[in-house]
Each structure stands twice: as C-alpha cells, then as structure tokens.
Write a protein that holds these residues in place. Structure first.
Motif, short mmCIF file in Angstrom:
data_model
loop_
_atom_site.label_atom_id
_atom_site.label_comp_id
_atom_site.label_asym_id
_atom_site.label_seq_id
_atom_site.Cartn_x
_atom_site.Cartn_y
_atom_site.Cartn_z
N ASP A 24 0.83 -1.22 0.00
CA ASP A 24 0.00 0.00 0.00
C ASP A 24 0.86 1.26 0.00
OD1 ASP A 24 1.03 -0.06 2.55
OD2 ASP A 24 -0.89 0.30 3.56
N SER A 25 2.18 1.11 -0.26
CA SER A 25 3.03 2.32 -0.32
C SER A 25 2.73 3.08 -1.62
CB SER A 25 4.51 1.94 -0.24
OG SER A 25 4.89 1.23 -1.41
N HIS A 26 3.08 4.36 -1.59
CA HIS A 26 2.79 5.22 -2.75
C HIS A 26 3.49 4.71 -4.01
CE1 HIS A 26 1.69 8.93 -4.75
NE2 HIS A 26 2.96 9.17 -5.07
N LEU A 81 1.96 1.57 -5.57
CA LEU A 81 0.69 1.79 -6.27
C LEU A 81 0.83 2.65 -7.52
CD1 LEU A 81 -1.56 2.23 -3.13
CD2 LEU A 81 -1.61 0.33 -4.74
N ARG A 94 2.09 -1.65 -11.95
CA ARG A 94 0.77 -1.81 -11.29
C ARG A 94 -0.32 -1.02 -12.00
NH1 ARG A 94 2.18 -4.10 -6.23
NH2 ARG A 94 4.10 -5.18 -6.77
N THR A 145 -7.10 4.34 -7.88
CA THR A 145 -6.47 3.33 -7.01
C THR A 145 -5.85 3.99 -5.79
OG1 THR A 145 -5.94 2.04 -8.96
CG2 THR A 145 -4.70 1.51 -6.97
N ARG A 205 -8.14 5.11 -2.99
CA ARG A 205 -8.71 4.04 -2.16
C ARG A 205 -7.66 3.33 -1.33
NH1 ARG A 205 -9.89 0.21 -5.26
NH2 ARG A 205 -9.69 1.19 -7.29
N ARG A 206 -6.43 3.19 -1.88
CA ARG A 206 -5.49 2.26 -1.23
C ARG A 206 -4.17 2.85 -0.78
NH1 ARG A 206 -4.69 -2.32 -5.32
NH2 ARG A 206 -3.16 -2.92 -3.74
N ASP A 207 -3.81 4.05 -1.27
CA ASP A 207 -2.48 4.59 -1.00
C ASP A 207 -2.35 4.99 0.48
OD1 ASP A 207 -0.04 5.86 -1.10
OD2 ASP A 207 -0.59 7.31 -2.65
N ALA A 208 -1.33 4.47 1.16
CA ALA A 208 -1.10 4.84 2.56
C ALA A 208 -0.85 6.35 2.69
CB ALA A 208 0.09 4.06 3.12
#
Ligand SMILES: C=CC1=C(C)c2cc3[nH]c(cc4nc(cc5[nH]c(cc1n2)c(C)c5CCC(=O)O)C(CCC(=O)O)=C4C)c(C)c3C=C
Ligand SMILES: [Fe+2]
Length: 435
Positions: A341-343, A346, A351, A397, A400-403
């Motif tokens: 989930d790191s920038h 992603l 990806r 993406t 929703r998912r990036d820390a």
C-alpha cells in the motif's frame, strides 16, 4: 496618439530601441551606466550591449516549436499558474486575445518587454504595454504553456464559440475520487496558463501581463504560486524534495526519453481523436494540501513505509540506490519490503498497465489556517497523452489504497487540452479555431 508631455532627454532614442524589441536586461544595464541617452548609444553599437543581449538570450527558452515549451523543458524553480474564465461571447474577440497573448509570450520568453513601447517608451498618455517589474531581469528560462478547459467548448449545454464538435473525447470531466475535498474557487477554468521561470518575479510578471491583456475578454478564476519544483524532467537535473522531505521525481519521465514521451505524453494521430491536438498533451492539475503537522509527528520508519523509499537517498526499500528499480516481490519478515500500500508500489507502471506520466509539480505554501496549521502541499501537475488511461485509473487506485492518502487532501483540480507548439507567425490554439 503622440506624446503631449515633456520627455526626458534621449526618450525618442529609447522609444526607437523599444520598437526594435530591446532586451530588458541590456537596456537596464546600459541605462545604469550613464542615463538614457547613453543607453541608446550603447544599445546602438557597443560590444557591451552585444554581450548583454547574449547573456539575456542564453537563459531564454525557445518559444516556437513542434510542442509548447514548459512541458519537457527542464523544470524551473518557480511557477505561477492561472486559470481564466472567458467573459466575451464573441469568438473573434477570443482569437484576438490569443493572438495578443502569443505575441506577449514570445517577447517575454525572449527577455523582451511586451509591445513596441514596452514599459516606458510608448504613448505617455496611455497605460504602458508592459507593467515593467521584470524590466531589469533576464528571461530566467521563462516558459508559458497554455491549454483549454472543457468549459471553453461547452458550458451547461451551450456551445459558446462553435467549438463543441471539436472537443477531444479525452477532455473529460474528471470523476469524483474518494476523499476529494475540491473547492469550486480553486478548480476548473476555460483556459489555463502555466508560467514557469527561475525567478518568481518573471513568472508572476508573465501571468499579470496576460491578465491585463485579457481585460474585457477573460478574467482570472484562480491562480497558484509554486516555489520549488518537485520533479526533474531531465536526467541532467538532480532530484528535488517535496515538503514531506522526500526526493520527488526520481522515476519521472525524462525529456531525453523520446520514445516514452511519444507513447505517454504527446498526442498523436495514431490515437485518433482531434487532429488539432496532434503534438499537444493534456495537463492535469491537482492542488494537494499535505497535512504537514501530522506527518512531522510520524516516525521515520512509518514515513518510509508510506512512500516505499528511503528518506535520505530515495532508494527503494527493496534495496539499491536512488535509481535502482524497486523489487516488489522481495519479502522481509513482515511481508514485501516495499509495502503493497506504499505510494511507489501503487504508482509504479507495473501496477498501472504500463502507463507513465510526466510529472512537473511544485511545492506551495499559502500561509497558515485559523488553527495555525500550514496551508501547504504539492501543486501536482502531470502531462499525459490521455487522462482516461494515464491519470484517472491511477488516481482512483491511490484514493482508495495509498497509505499516503491519509496525509493528503485534494482541494483543487483541473484538466486542460494543451495544443501543440506555435509555428512562426501562428498563434496559440490556431488549429482549433481555423481548421
Ligand atoms: C496520480 C498521480 C500521482 C499523484 C496525485 C501523486 C501525488 C504525490 N506524490 C508524492 C510523492 C512521491 N511520489 C513519488 C512517485 C510517483 N508518484 C506518482 C504519481 C502521483 N503522485 C508516480 C507515477 C510516481 C512514480 C512511481 C514509479 O514509477 O516508481 C515519489 C517517489 C520518487 C519518485 O519517483 O518521484 C514520491 C516521494 C506526494 C507527496 C504526493 C502528493 C502530495
Ligand atoms: Fe507521487
């Protein structure tokens, strides 16, 4: 109209020099050596003037070309971006403004004052053609890049300038992304102007003068000043840092990689679409406020895990140096060394279906809010050949998912179609209006 007020000695000579298009710096330097009469003499023939002209020219970026300057141009240190709303309803007035802008930008990029009269040599009873605050400054690598927003083509179902049928399909309305906190007053616009320079006064002068020229035809909707580049767009540049203290721009597309630019940045006939956009690009702008105070209370371990790279060197957490490719499969005791989930994990092309973008953003600070927190962040700018494939899926993406998203708030947004470069004698957007 001729002058009716008394003129200082040598003024006519200066005006004549102005009509030839004097360089701002050479006039200033010459005037400083002994008055305007001498200035005219120096301009006319001395080798000093020639040297100064050469110096001014040496930090000028060519305006004419296949693509607009300010995209693959090595990123300058300062930016002033302004979005304009067109107020005239007359198509001819709009194209006249674009012609005047083209002439003004060409002059400013070459380090010259705008118009024949410049800041001081025009009609004494009229406002000067150039506001003058850059008169003693060099070109400072000024680039001014212009693009068109969706609302120029159609607004609330109205075909404002007979352009609706020419709107490229890629000039979409960006969807709402989770967590967006967009402010209307910082978003959208009919026309975008991106002025970049190595001197903030030169960039601000450029936007100010275009706004002045636009009077009665277009007005500024929002503008943003950026003070430090957050990307390198040439492999000759070192990687700068963003306000979270991390190197930003390491894996950016570089101007030397013509093949990647052709595939990911420039619009081409091969993609179909509107021919007037061939050689152009799409500019995505996002004003992203960064929660600086929260970040500053976060451990270094967590900061690095959020980005996926080390803070000092910018190396991937899977090992190596700054430009080593990350290995997303390499496992540590707690899972992948580069967290999923790191920038970087992603945003990486692997990806995102292989897509890349040319990032050209700037740090910004707009003071502090009422709670004493910095209103600061990244004014994200990216140039892509198609935002539908090269920006929207990645942003969706990340939202929703990036820390990293926990530390960010998107407060402004815009998408603009940037037409190709201007040939000698042409004007910005000519292909859109005249084909
Ligand atoms: C949707 C696109 C992107 C947004 C929005 C974005 C915001 C953003 N990024 C950082 C900091 C870093 N980004 C880095 C890499 C990176 N970021 C994007 C895209 C967006 N970033 C891409 C495509 C990449 C490259 C990924 C890769 O190929 O490896 C990095 C690492 C260094 C680098 O390669 O540039 C940092 C650091 C912030 C702080 C931010 C919003 C404020
Ligand atoms: Fe990023």
């Amino acid at each position: 109209m001729s002058r009716t007020s008394p003129q200082p000695a040598g003024k006519d000579a200066e005006a004549a020099a102005g009509r030839r298009g004097f360089s701002r710096r050479s006039l200033f330097t010459a005037a400083g050596t002994g008055g305007l009469g001498l200035a005219a003499g120096v301009l006319a023939g001395s080798s000093l003037a020639g040297a100064r002209e050469a110096q001014a020219a040496s930090d000028a970026v060519a305006f004419h070309g296949a693509h607009q300057a300010g995209i693959t141009t090595p990123a300058q240190d300062r930016m002033h971006m302004a979005a304009f709303d067109v107020t005239t309803t007359d198509r001819d007035e709009l194209t006249a403004m674009l012609r005047e802008w083209t002439a003004a930008i060409e002059a400013m990029a070459a380090g010259r004052e705008i118009g024949a009269g410049g800041a001081t040599a025009g009609d004494y009873e009229a406002p000067p053609e150039d506001t003058g605050e850059a008169s003693d400054l060099s070109a400072s690598h000024l680039t001014v890049t212009v693009g068109f927003g969706r609302t120029l083509f159609e607004q609330e179902g109205r075909d404002r300038f007979g352009l609706a049928a020419r709107r490229p399909a890629a000039l979409i309305e960006l969807p709402h992304f989770p967590g967006d906190a967009l402010e209307e007053s910082r978003s959208g616009g009919d026309i975008i102007v991106q002025a970049c320079a190595d001197d903030p006064q030169v960039a601000v002068h450029a936007v100010r003068n275009l706004a002045r020229i636009a009077f009665g035809r277009a007005r500024v909707r929002w503008s943003q000043i950026g003070f430090g580049r957050t990307s390198s767009t040439s492999s000759a540049q070192t990687t700068p840092r963003n306000l979270f203290g991390f190197k930003d721009g390491t894996a950016n597309l570089k101007s030397e990689d013509a093949e990647a630019l052709a595939g990911h940045v420039w619009v081409s006939g091969a993609q179909g679409g509107e021919a007037w956009m061939n050689g152009g690009s799409y500019l995505v702008a996002r004003r992203i406020r960064m929660h600086i105070e929260t970040w500053d209370r976060t451990s270094l371990r967590e900061q690095e895990a959020v980005i996926g790279r080390t803070k000092r060197e910018g190396s991937p957490l899977s090992g190596g140096k700054e430009f080593t490719a990350p290995d997303f499969a390499l496992q540590g005791s707690d899972g992948p060394l580069v967290p999923a989930d790191s920038h970087v994990a992603l945003a990486h092309p692997s990806r995102n279906g292989g897509v890349q973008m040319l990032r050209r953003g700037f740090n910004y600070t707009d003071g502090s809010d009422s709670l004493g927190r910095l209103d600061a962040g990244l004014f994200f700018i990216a140039f892509v050949s198609d935002p539908r494939t090269h920006y929207v899926p990645m942003q969706a993406t990340m939202a929703r998912r990036d820390a990293l998203a926990e530390y960010l708030r998107h407060t402004g947004s815009g998408l603009f179609a940037v037409p190709p470069g201007v040939p000698e004698g042409g004007y910005l957007g000519q292909g859109l209006f005249e084909a």
